[in-house]
Design an enzyme around this catalytic site. Structure first.
Site, PDB file in Angstrom:
ATOM      1  CE  LYS A   1      -3.990  -1.930   2.404  1.00 43.87           C
ATOM      2  NZ  LYS A   1      -4.865  -1.818   3.574  1.00 43.87           N
ATOM      3  CB  VAL A   2       1.159   4.157  -1.974  1.00 41.01           C
ATOM      4  CG1 VAL A   2       1.903   5.482  -1.934  1.00 41.01           C
ATOM      5  CG2 VAL A   2       1.923   3.142  -2.807  1.00 41.01           C
TER       6      VAL A   2
ATOM      7  CG  ASP B   1       5.860  -2.767 -13.963  1.00 44.99           C
ATOM      8  OD1 ASP B   1       5.104  -3.203 -14.854  1.00 44.99           O
ATOM      9  OD2 ASP B   1       5.521  -2.686 -12.771  1.00 44.99           O
TER      10      ASP B   1
END
Length: 856
Positions: A535-536, A649
């Site tokens: 999570k951020v 990515d």
């Protein structure tokens, strides 16, 4: 239809305060099990230690215990660090009013207690009136599968016979070492919010009586809005979560806030009908302004449920924009059956800003439940659209009084993560040091392109248990609490011991105390995104003077230690205007945390799909400038650093936007240093990346080059133009892959048919041609045929000049020069004219400053 939004949210809150009167419970027992002291939680509610009360517990029938470690995600002043442990059946007796319904909430934190192993705790929970609430329940397995640190189970119980609510905990007799435990119990009276029968879906003349039943809350969602805690509820102490993790497919629609002038108020004389708080009615999700698009898709939510139960789907509506009947009419479907035809919120409520609650019952033989909305054509409404403000899903007890379902199964990725050998820096977990959590979606080891569609469908079905790295703020099942963390106490992974001394010296080291203070102890309301790493959170450091983004590792993520080390090694040595800046890291108490500059406008993806008043559509010029910024960042990685760095990515969720809309490339956890030998042009490595963006040549040959980034960036370019995901398995087979479909349309000259409708008529023809040709060349099958990132950058810069010329109504920009040609007389202001038929993939002195970009 124009959707209005307002930044002055405090006005909306003001309306909420004056519009809703809170319910005051007659019974309110909050029991901190195993504790001898009383505490007050973050919502201002007082918890009493059960060691100071009897509630029918026999002497010697149970023991109190303290968790051997405290997970950082536990809410402050929560009932989780102490527990009451049972080795034989034990019953709590709560004196309550017999004339009202009650909430029963059970809190579990599956940690080691006094040497007990968390996964030995399997038990049943039964209540008065013969209801089985949990059977063979394992809080450890449930927390592991749902990637949560603690679990809350909420039940709504009917009238209590005799005025005493009995709650019995019964350890499973299948394990000799088995035991039961509980950390917290809430018994709170509530109004009869299930008074009216629910219409049975598929049977027009049948209803389901709910009033006398026991129910379990499965999901409670603030549709189109964020987290709403118990403090902001209507006195019912409910918690509401973001709905975006449960949206099926790519049809996110748009979200918006109520106009501050709209007073949100329940109908008079109907205050106990189960209304949501006005914070929920003050936000909504609709399908969007384009009726043609809306008629071709459903706005759908997908939920994982327990099979063979009847469920109540409670939908909350509140019209915030329109004022006349038959302006917005839609149909409601539940599990592909019509639940409501021609739903018109204004016809139900008679006024804008007045909420409506609708209950539908459905029997679910499988493990999934779908709720879908679609514009209705029957009444010829003014707008072909649908809206929803809130959604609750309740399970009803069966004929035997049972509410218990099976323990959820951990995801295959989580099982693989547990089975594999520990990565460097992690010790293999023992039975007394387990991992609570699972792997989230996001960048993962890739399989073949042929399996991409299958994987996308799988992810779609599993998204209730884990989010794709789409930058959403969801990822939490109901009452999940904290995200997954390691449960190895104070032991450290020592991942930083593998970092170079230079990287360590260039990065600031944060203590866990600083991180917890800056994120309010990892407050779920501060979550701004979720990815493969974890999570951020939005946070503030240095006394609140500096806003940052805090990325907290999910230890079962496949990226884990490797991403943590790679991010620090890469970003500590890279400084560029178009690369996100790493401020520092924290490695303490088993945590791996990265701290970055805060990007005020989030990810590029959310501005492409979640368009609405909160995210107005980006203009074409804005999109070009963002693509140019990202290209500059990638070009610097490929040519400006000491060694070639391949991002691996590249996607729209890894392109972030700061407060000035400057694009910055982020997330270097999968990055690789390019070939260092003169006779090599690739790096042989295991294939990793994100589906839809993955270079097919890299997959086939497992040979990574900087042209793999170019391919991914080509997908990003088409995504920016078309405003649709790289993979959308809900579409026809040939359209699932954006790369394939966009190339097909480009070669047929039909690209404008699939572009973002908002952009139609707003892109100069020459700019469109140059942009599309550039994206097409990026997606060439063979890397040698793709342009270098510097050439891509040159072409995007030129496309921007073409667009500026188009918007100014001036002349035509001549390729290969930096001057304008007046179409009227063909005069040239300077320089030589180059052929417009040139492929434009050669560097120009005009843009020579881009070849050696200066660092920030």
């Amino acid at each position: 239809m124009k959707i209005k939004t307002h930044a002055v949210y405090y006005l909306l809150v003001f309306n909420i305060v004056i519009a809703f009167a809170d319910y005051v419970p007659t019974d309110s027992i909050l029991l901190d099990c195993g504790s001898t002291t009383d505490t007050v939680d973050v919502d201002g509610r007082k918890w009493i230690g059960d060691s100071n009360t009897a509630f029918g517990l026999p002497a010697g029938g149970s023991v109190t215990a303290t968790a051997e470690f405290q997970d950082p995600s536990l809410p402050s002043q929560s009932p989780y660090m102490t527990a009451r442990v049972f080795h034989s059946p034990i019953t709590y007796n709560f004196p309550v009013s017999p004339k009202t319904r009650h909430w029963l909430r059970l809190h579990f934190y599956p940690a080691p207690y006094a040497g007990l192993v968390p996964d030995d705790a399997y038990f049943d929970v039964e209540s008065s009136n013969g209801h089985t609430l949990l059977r063979n329940f394992s809080a450890y397995v449930t927390a592991q599968a749902l990637t949560q640190a603690f679990i809350v189970r909420e039940f709504s119980l009917g009238l209590i016979k005799g005025g005493v609510l009995e709650i019995t905990f019964r350890p499973s007799d299948k394990r000799e070492s088995g035991y039961a435990f509980v950390n917290g119990i809430e018994v709170v009276s509530m109004p009869e919010i299930y008074g009216a029968p629910a219409a049975l879906v598929g049977f027009a003349d049948q209803t389901v009586e709910v009033a006398g039943s026991a129910l379990q809350t499965m999901y409670r969602l603030n549709v189109g809005g964020g987290y709403v805690g118990a403090r902001n509820d209507t006195g019912l102490s409910r918690t509401w979560y973001d709905d975006s993790p449960y949206i099926f497919g790519a049809g996110f629609g748009v979200t918006y806030l109520a106009d501050p002038k709209v007073k949100i108020r329940p109908p008079s004389g109907n205050s106990d009908a189960g209304y949501a708080p006005a914070d929920v009615y003050g936000t909504a999700r609709s399908m969007g302004p384009d009726s043609r698009v809306n008629m071709n898709y459903n706005m759908t939510w997908l939920f994982q449920v327990d099979a063979n139960f009847t469920y109540i789907v409670r939908l909350h509506f509140c019209e915030l924009q329109l004022s006349k009947i038959n302006q917005r009419v839609f149909d409601i479907y539940i599990n592909n059956q019509t639940a409501q035809e021609s739903a018109d919120v204004l016809a139900w409520s008679d006024a804008r800003g007045v909420p409506v609650v609708k209950d539908y019952a459905t029997y679910v033989p499988g493990d999934q439940l779908l709720v879908a909305l679609h514009p209705s054509d029957a009444t010829r409404p003014e707008y072909y659209d649908a809206i929803l403000n809130g959604l609750e899903l309740f399970k009803i007890n069966d004929t035997s009084g049972n509410l218990a379902g099976p323990n959820p199964s951990p995801s295959p990725m989580l099982l693989a993560a547990e089975a594999r050998e520990p990565e460097p820096g992690f010790r293999k977990s023992s039975r007394r040091a387990h991992v609570i959590g699972g792997a989230a979606g996001g960048a993962a080891a890739a399989v073949g392109i042929a399996f991409a569609i299958c994987f996308a469908v799988y992810q779609r079905k599993r998204r209730v248990l884990g989010s794709e790295s789409a930058g959403t703020s969801g990822w939490l099942p109901l009452y999940g609490g904290g995200n997954s963390t390691t449960t190895t106490g104070t032991s450290k992974s020592n991942a930083s011991s593998h970092l170079s001394s230079l990287a360590v010296s260039l990065c600031r080291h944060f203590s866990i105390a600083e991180i917890k203070q800056g994120t309010r102890n990892f407050d779920e309301s501060l979550v701004i995104g979720v990815g493969g790493f974890g999570k951020v959170y939005r946070g503030d450091i240095d006394g609140g003077t500096t806003r940052v983004a805090v990325k907290r590792s999910n230890p079962s993520s496949e990226q884990g230690v490797n991403e943590f080390q790679t991010e620090i090694e890469m970003l500590s040595k890279l400084r560029h205007r178009h690369l996100v800046s790493l401020i520092g890291y924290c490695e303490e108490n088993g945590e791996m945390i990265l701290v970055y500059d805060y990007m005020a406008h989030g990810t590029l993806r959310e501005h492409l799909y979640n368009k609405g008043n909160n995210n107005p559509p980006l203009s074409w010029k804005q999109r070009l400038e963002i693509c140019i910024g990202a290209a500059r960042g990638l070009h610097y990685l490929h040519t400006g650093a000491k060694y070639t760095i391949i991002h691996r990515d590249v996607k729209t969720t890894n392109i972030l936007l700061d407060e000035k809309w400057v694009a910055k490339v982020s997330d270097f956890g999968l990055s690789k240093t390019g070939p260092t030998l003169n006779n090599q042009n690739h790096v042989s490595t295991v294939v990793k990346g994100s589906f839809g963006y993955l270079d097919p040549e890299y997959f086939r040959r497992q040979q990574l080059t900087d042209k793999s980034d170019v391919y991914s960036f080509g997908v990003v370019l088409f995504e920016v133009l078309c405003a649709r995901p790289a993979l959308n398995p809900s579409l026809a087979k040939e359209q699932v892959s954006l790369a394939d479909w966009a190339l097909h349309c480009q070669r047929k000259g039909a690209l404008e048919e699939i572009m973002d409708p908002f952009l139609k008529g707003k892109i100069g023809p020459e700019c469109m041609r140059k942009f599309a040709e550039t994206a097409e060349k990026c997606l060439s099958d063979h890397g040698i045929e793709r342009p270098a990132m510097g050439d891509v950058l040159w072409n995007l810069e030129f496309a921007l000049q073409l667009q500026e010329g188009f918007e100014s109504g001036g002349g035509k920009i001549v390729e290969g020069t930096n001057v304008a040609v007046d179409d009227a007389n063909g005069s040239v202001g300077g320089g030589s004219e180059a052929s417009e038929e040139s492929d434009g993939l050669n560097s120009s002195a005009v843009f020579s400053q881009l070849i050696n970009p200066k660092g920030r």
